[in-house]
Design a protein around this motif. Structure first.
Motif, mmCIF file in Angstrom:
data_model
loop_
_atom_site.group_PDB
_atom_site.id
_atom_site.type_symbol
_atom_site.label_atom_id
_atom_site.label_comp_id
_atom_site.label_asym_id
_atom_site.label_seq_id
_atom_site.Cartn_x
_atom_site.Cartn_y
_atom_site.Cartn_z
ATOM 1 N N PHE A 1 0.862 -1.173 0.000
ATOM 2 C CA PHE A 1 0.000 0.000 0.000
ATOM 3 C C PHE A 1 0.897 1.220 0.000
ATOM 4 C CE2 PHE A 1 -2.235 3.347 2.383
ATOM 5 C CZ PHE A 1 -3.316 3.527 1.545
ATOM 6 N N VAL A 2 0.675 2.124 -0.929
ATOM 7 C CA VAL A 2 1.486 3.337 -1.027
ATOM 8 C C VAL A 2 0.584 4.523 -0.712
ATOM 9 C CG1 VAL A 2 3.004 4.734 -2.462
ATOM 10 C CG2 VAL A 2 2.902 2.252 -2.814
ATOM 11 N N SER A 3 0.825 5.136 0.439
ATOM 12 C CA SER A 3 0.084 6.328 0.839
ATOM 13 C C SER A 3 0.862 7.554 0.387
ATOM 14 C CB SER A 3 -0.083 6.336 2.363
ATOM 15 O OG SER A 3 -0.784 7.474 2.760
ATOM 16 N N ALA A 4 0.161 8.537 -0.134
ATOM 17 C CA ALA A 4 0.795 9.762 -0.634
ATOM 18 C C ALA A 4 1.864 9.425 -1.681
ATOM 19 C CB ALA A 4 1.382 10.573 0.512
ATOM 20 N N HIS A 5 1.470 8.655 -2.655
ATOM 21 C CA HIS A 5 2.367 8.260 -3.754
ATOM 22 C C HIS A 5 2.976 9.513 -4.381
ATOM 23 C CE1 HIS A 5 3.761 6.480 -7.496
ATOM 24 N NE2 HIS A 5 3.423 5.286 -7.068
ATOM 25 N N PRO A 6 4.270 9.509 -4.607
ATOM 26 C CA PRO A 6 4.907 10.687 -5.212
ATOM 27 C C PRO A 6 4.805 10.649 -6.741
ATOM 28 C CG PRO A 6 6.553 9.034 -4.743
ATOM 29 C CD PRO A 6 5.242 8.490 -4.219
ATOM 30 N N ASP A 7 5.150 11.761 -7.369
ATOM 31 C CA ASP A 7 5.354 11.733 -8.811
ATOM 32 C C ASP A 7 6.417 10.677 -9.074
ATOM 33 O OD1 ASP A 7 3.686 13.941 -8.884
ATOM 34 O OD2 ASP A 7 5.098 15.217 -9.965
ATOM 35 N N PHE A 8 6.281 9.955 -10.186
ATOM 36 C CA PHE A 8 7.240 8.889 -10.476
ATOM 37 C C PHE A 8 7.499 8.876 -11.975
ATOM 38 C CE2 PHE A 8 9.102 4.644 -10.341
ATOM 39 C CZ PHE A 8 9.748 4.664 -9.115
ATOM 40 N N PRO A 9 8.774 8.917 -12.404
ATOM 41 C CA PRO A 9 9.095 9.024 -13.831
ATOM 42 C C PRO A 9 8.713 7.763 -14.610
ATOM 43 C CG PRO A 9 11.082 8.587 -12.583
ATOM 44 C CD PRO A 9 9.971 8.800 -11.573
ATOM 45 N N ALA A 10 8.770 7.871 -15.917
ATOM 46 C CA ALA A 10 8.471 6.738 -16.794
ATOM 47 C C ALA A 10 9.384 5.568 -16.451
ATOM 48 C CB ALA A 10 8.645 7.143 -18.252
ATOM 49 N N HIS A 11 8.769 4.399 -16.312
ATOM 50 C CA HIS A 11 9.505 3.194 -15.944
ATOM 51 C C HIS A 11 8.712 1.976 -16.389
ATOM 52 C CE1 HIS A 11 6.634 3.713 -12.683
ATOM 53 N NE2 HIS A 11 6.771 2.411 -12.442
ATOM 54 N N ASP A 12 9.375 0.841 -16.372
ATOM 55 C CA ASP A 12 8.698 -0.425 -16.601
ATOM 56 C C ASP A 12 9.197 -1.408 -15.552
ATOM 57 O OD1 ASP A 12 11.231 -1.091 -17.525
ATOM 58 O OD2 ASP A 12 10.551 -1.849 -19.447
ATOM 59 N N ASN B 1 -1.840 14.248 -6.309
ATOM 60 C CA ASN B 1 -2.511 14.952 -5.223
ATOM 61 C C ASN B 1 -3.221 13.930 -4.338
ATOM 62 O OD1 ASN B 1 -3.824 16.708 -3.546
ATOM 63 N ND2 ASN B 1 -5.155 17.576 -5.107
ATOM 64 N N GLY B 2 -2.601 13.586 -3.213
ATOM 65 C CA GLY B 2 -3.212 12.667 -2.253
ATOM 66 C C GLY B 2 -3.442 11.276 -2.797
ATOM 67 N N LEU B 3 -2.580 10.811 -3.688
ATOM 68 C CA LEU B 3 -2.756 9.513 -4.335
ATOM 69 C C LEU B 3 -2.385 8.377 -3.395
ATOM 70 C CD1 LEU B 3 -3.449 8.000 -6.981
ATOM 71 C CD2 LEU B 3 -1.013 8.167 -7.562
ATOM 72 N N ASP B 4 -3.350 7.520 -3.101
ATOM 73 C CA ASP B 4 -3.127 6.295 -2.346
ATOM 74 C C ASP B 4 -3.494 5.134 -3.261
ATOM 75 O OD1 ASP B 4 -2.621 7.910 -0.146
ATOM 76 O OD2 ASP B 4 -4.514 7.459 0.857
ATOM 77 N N LEU B 5 -2.637 4.134 -3.279
ATOM 78 C CA LEU B 5 -2.928 2.988 -4.130
ATOM 79 C C LEU B 5 -2.317 1.723 -3.571
ATOM 80 C CD1 LEU B 5 -0.098 2.406 -5.859
ATOM 81 C CD2 LEU B 5 -0.926 4.354 -7.154
ATOM 82 N N VAL C 1 -7.111 3.953 -4.603
ATOM 83 C CA VAL C 1 -8.111 3.992 -3.528
ATOM 84 C C VAL C 1 -8.371 5.400 -3.004
ATOM 85 C CG1 VAL C 1 -7.757 1.576 -2.857
ATOM 86 C CG2 VAL C 1 -6.413 3.365 -1.745
ATOM 87 N N ALA C 2 -7.562 6.378 -3.410
ATOM 88 C CA ALA C 2 -7.789 7.774 -3.017
ATOM 89 C C ALA C 2 -6.924 8.675 -3.888
ATOM 90 C CB ALA C 2 -7.441 8.003 -1.546
ATOM 91 N N GLY C 3 -7.334 9.924 -4.014
ATOM 92 C CA GLY C 3 -6.508 10.937 -4.655
ATOM 93 C C GLY C 3 -6.606 10.974 -6.169
ATOM 94 N N ARG C 4 -5.685 11.765 -6.729
ATOM 95 C CA ARG C 4 -5.682 12.012 -8.178
ATOM 96 C C ARG C 4 -4.252 12.073 -8.680
ATOM 97 N NH1 ARG C 4 -9.053 14.468 -11.089
ATOM 98 N NH2 ARG C 4 -11.109 13.811 -10.626
ATOM 99 N N CYS C 5 -4.116 11.921 -9.990
ATOM 100 C CA CYS C 5 -2.827 12.089 -10.653
ATOM 101 C C CYS C 5 -3.059 12.132 -12.156
ATOM 102 C CB CYS C 5 -1.864 10.943 -10.313
ATOM 103 S SG CYS C 5 -2.282 9.365 -11.085
ATOM 104 N N LEU C 6 -2.010 12.432 -12.866
ATOM 105 C CA LEU C 6 -1.996 12.285 -14.310
ATOM 106 C C LEU C 6 -1.144 11.065 -14.587
ATOM 107 C CD1 LEU C 6 -2.635 13.278 -17.172
ATOM 108 C CD2 LEU C 6 -0.590 14.734 -17.012
ATOM 109 N N HIS C 7 -1.725 10.071 -15.238
ATOM 110 C CA HIS C 7 -1.040 8.806 -15.504
ATOM 111 C C HIS C 7 -0.695 8.753 -16.986
ATOM 112 C CE1 HIS C 7 -0.810 4.343 -16.060
ATOM 113 N NE2 HIS C 7 -0.098 4.501 -14.958
#
Length: 167
Positions: free
Chosen positions: A25-36, A81-85, A46-52
């Motif tokens: 579980f990742v609470s307050a997920h940070p911006d994360f660069p392109a990866h595989d 913004n407040g991304l939990d996943l 499960v919460a928050g928003r982002c651009l994927h």
């Protein structure tokens, strides 16, 4: 692919080499660069928003959105913004051994093989779960998270059972 640079996400960040199946579980997920990844990752918001960003284009996931990434499928997140996943990661060799029977299952075969491996999907499958199913998946993934602390050899059958329930 963004500007031609994709990083190989560190195996240890989302998936430890000692376990073949793992959830976190990742609470307050940070911006994360392109990866595989070299493993299969299933991500559930499960919460928050982002651009994927991914090879399928840009999306703005919402609660209940699920992304399945086969090995080599790239993605990135920004404007977080407040991304939990939750991440559920598993070794792709399981598909050739313990989970090979699934290829002929109508739903599981589509989820793990047909959909993500079709040319248009580029190793990814995207879908949305209703809130009732998100809650059920969270319970299963939390149980799988607890098993990460157990002896991998002793916990493998339980981990596999929980992964099958999640799928």
């Amino acid at each position: 692919m963004p500007d031609g640079t994709i990083q190989r996400a560190k195996w240890e960040r989302f998936f430890s080499a000692k376990n073949r199946i793992e959830a976190n579980f990742v609470s307050a997920h940070p911006d994360f660069p392109a990866h595989d990844h070299e493993f299969i990752e299933i991500q559930m918001v499960v919460a928050g928003r982002c651009l994927h960003h991914s090879s399928l284009g840009d999306t703005r996931p919402r609660v209940g959105d699920v992304c399945l990434f086969r090995p080599g499928a790239w993605h990135a997140v920004e404007q977080v913004n407040g991304l939990d996943l939750y991440n559920c990661c598993f070794d792709s060799t399981l598909l050739a051994r313990e989970m090979a029977w699934m290829v002929d299952h109508p739903a599981l075969g589509a989820l793990l093989w047909s959909i993500p491996l079709s040319p248009k999907q580029r190793g990814m499958a995207l879908f949305h779960l209703p809130s009732r199913e998100v809650k059920r998946c969270r319970t299963i993934l939390d149980a799988l998270r607890r098993l990460a602390r157990a002896d991998p050899a002793a916990a493998f059958a339980d981990q596999l059972g929980l992964l099958l329930q999640f799928l």
